[in-house]
Design a protein around this motif. Structure first.
Motif, short mmCIF file in Angstrom:
data_model
loop_
_atom_site.label_atom_id
_atom_site.label_comp_id
_atom_site.label_asym_id
_atom_site.label_seq_id
_atom_site.Cartn_x
_atom_site.Cartn_y
_atom_site.Cartn_z
N ILE A 126 0.84 -1.20 0.00
CA ILE A 126 0.00 0.00 0.00
C ILE A 126 0.87 1.25 0.00
N THR A 127 1.93 1.21 0.82
CA THR A 127 2.86 2.34 0.89
C THR A 127 3.54 2.56 -0.45
N TYR A 132 4.17 5.58 -5.50
CA TYR A 132 4.26 5.62 -6.96
C TYR A 132 3.21 6.56 -7.56
N TYR A 133 1.99 6.50 -7.00
CA TYR A 133 0.95 7.35 -7.57
C TYR A 133 1.22 8.82 -7.26
N ALA A 255 10.75 8.69 -1.62
CA ALA A 255 11.40 8.54 -0.32
C ALA A 255 10.51 7.85 0.70
N LEU A 256 9.20 7.94 0.53
CA LEU A 256 8.28 7.32 1.48
C LEU A 256 8.51 5.82 1.59
N ASN A 257 8.97 5.19 0.50
CA ASN A 257 9.23 3.75 0.52
C ASN A 257 10.35 3.37 1.47
N VAL A 304 2.40 10.96 3.00
CA VAL A 304 2.18 10.37 4.32
C VAL A 304 0.69 10.40 4.67
N ALA A 305 0.03 11.54 4.39
CA ALA A 305 -1.40 11.67 4.69
C ALA A 305 -2.21 10.64 3.91
N LEU A 306 -1.92 10.49 2.62
CA LEU A 306 -2.63 9.51 1.80
C LEU A 306 -2.39 8.10 2.32
N ASN A 307 -1.15 7.81 2.70
CA ASN A 307 -0.81 6.47 3.17
C ASN A 307 -1.50 6.17 4.50
N LEU A 308 -1.59 7.17 5.37
CA LEU A 308 -2.26 6.96 6.65
C LEU A 308 -3.76 6.69 6.46
N ILE A 309 -4.36 7.32 5.45
CA ILE A 309 -5.76 7.05 5.14
C ILE A 309 -5.91 5.61 4.62
#
Length: 377
Positions: A126-127, A132-133, A255-257, A304-309
């Motif tokens: 998911i992360t 990527y998106y 970088a989030l990965n 980060v916000a999208l990933n937390l959702i």
């Protein structure tokens, strides 16, 4: 096979989530001269979509339940194509087209986390998908922002606006040909958003976090050029700095990965906000550093916000409702940022007050994000 199709469609959809809104700002001067409108009208080309993001997101869970993902994707992409083609005709079409663009993107903003959640339930995947998106979204928006003026000089600003429909057309065709999301994937028995707002603590925290980081991003997009110019930059330098601000969002999403330690992640975000606001006062090289650091931080915290959702639950119903609430109220809060900060500047005749307010908001955003993470543990 279906999983690959879903990923492909998610990435195609990402191309259109920011392009038609942020890439139009370099063309404001040309639009004003050709259509004989003032800055109030051109400012609406950013404000209207933000308000639509807020209002349109509320009805997305119901539409998803009623029609399913695939019909909604076909409809929204078709609407985006039509709006981009028609809006350069005159002022009326410009405003109506912008309204339709805002509605379409507001639906997609909520649907993408649902699409991701139906593609995989693995947190690491998911992360990656969220990352990527975000990368695709930032690449298209940054390239369009940087090339809008040169392309307008060659083909005219109206054709540049119509050109925003090209990536949407690709997504529309893919939505017709691919069937990765069956009707059964629609959200079943969604909670009332009011009930979610009142009783879902995670949704409340996500909404505050999403709204604050969006408010900061769109305030920076709106006023950074003016702030740089007030500090001594030329108008061309200010424009280049804004392009840099958007381009550095590309590596930020990747970088989030690699930032899997949440505590370190928020230390990086807090440091980025702090350094970005400090270096903005450093004449010359400091402006470039601030654009890079603030752009990187703003893009990273959005991812980060999208990933937390997307990782807030394993239930599609909860994710859809939390996403709708976070984005509806979040973008409503974000829409107030540019206006309120602009009024602060007009009242005090100084950008210093605005910068102080941004620093306070950045601190509150970090605290809100930490609270979301602590709640999900």
């Amino acid at each position: 096979m279906h999983k690959n199709q879903r990923i492909f469609l998610i990435l195609l959809t990402a191309m259109n989530l920011r392009l038609s809104v942020t890439a139009i700002t370099p063309l404001f001067t040309a639009i004003q001269k050709t259509l004989n409108v003032d800055s109030t009208i051109t400012a609406l080309l950013v404000t209207i979509p933000l308000l639509c993001f807020s209002i349109g997101a509320v009805i997305t869970p119901w539409l998803n339940q009623r029609f399913g993902l695939r019909p909604l994707l076909i409809f929204t992409n078709g609407l985006l194509i039509l709006a981009n083609i028609l809006r350069p005709i005159n002022v009326a079409f410009l405003l109506v087209g912008t309204l339709l663009i805002g509605i379409a993107i507001s639906l997609l903003n909520v649907l993408v986390p649902v699409m991701i959640s139906q593609t995989t339930h693995e947190t690491s995947e998911i992360t990656k998908l969220t990352s990527y998106y975000s990368v695709i979204m930032n690449i298209l928006a940054a390239i369009a922002t940087a090339t809008a003026i040169p392309l307008a000089n060659l083909f005219g600003w109206a054709n540049v606006l119509r050109g925003f429909a090209i990536p949407v057309l690709l997504t529309f065709i893919a939505s017709l040909l691919l069937t990765p999301f069956p009707k059964s994937a629609a959200v079943e028995n969604p909670q009332k958003l009011l009930k979610t707002l009142l009783h879902d603590k995670a949704a409340q925290k996500l909404t505050i976090f999403m709204g604050l980081q969006s408010l900061i991003f769109y305030s920076l997009i709106s006023w950074l050029p003016a702030i740089y110019q007030s500090l001594g930059a030329t108008s061309s330098e200010a424009g280049m700095l804004l392009s840099i601000f958007q381009f550095v969002g590309i590596p930020a999403a990747i970088a989030l990965n690699y930032l899997t330690d949440t505590k370190k992640l928020f230390i990086i975000l807090a440091t980025g906000y702090s350094l970005g606001m400090i270096t903005i006062f450093w004449h010359g090289i400091g402006w470039w550093l601030s654009a890079i650091i603030l752009g990187f931080t703003a893009a990273l915290i959005f991812s980060v916000a999208l990933n937390l959702i997307a990782t807030s639950s394993t239930q599609v119903t909860k994710i859809a409702n939390r996403s709708a609430l976070a984005q509806s109220l979040g973008y409503l809060l974000a829409a107030t940022g540019p206006v309120i900060l602009g009024r602060l500047h007009d009242s005090f005749h100084s950008w210093s007050v605005v910068l102080i307010m941004l620093i306070i908001l950045m601190g509150l955003t970090i605290l809100a994000g930490v609270r979301v993470v602590n709640h999900q543990k």
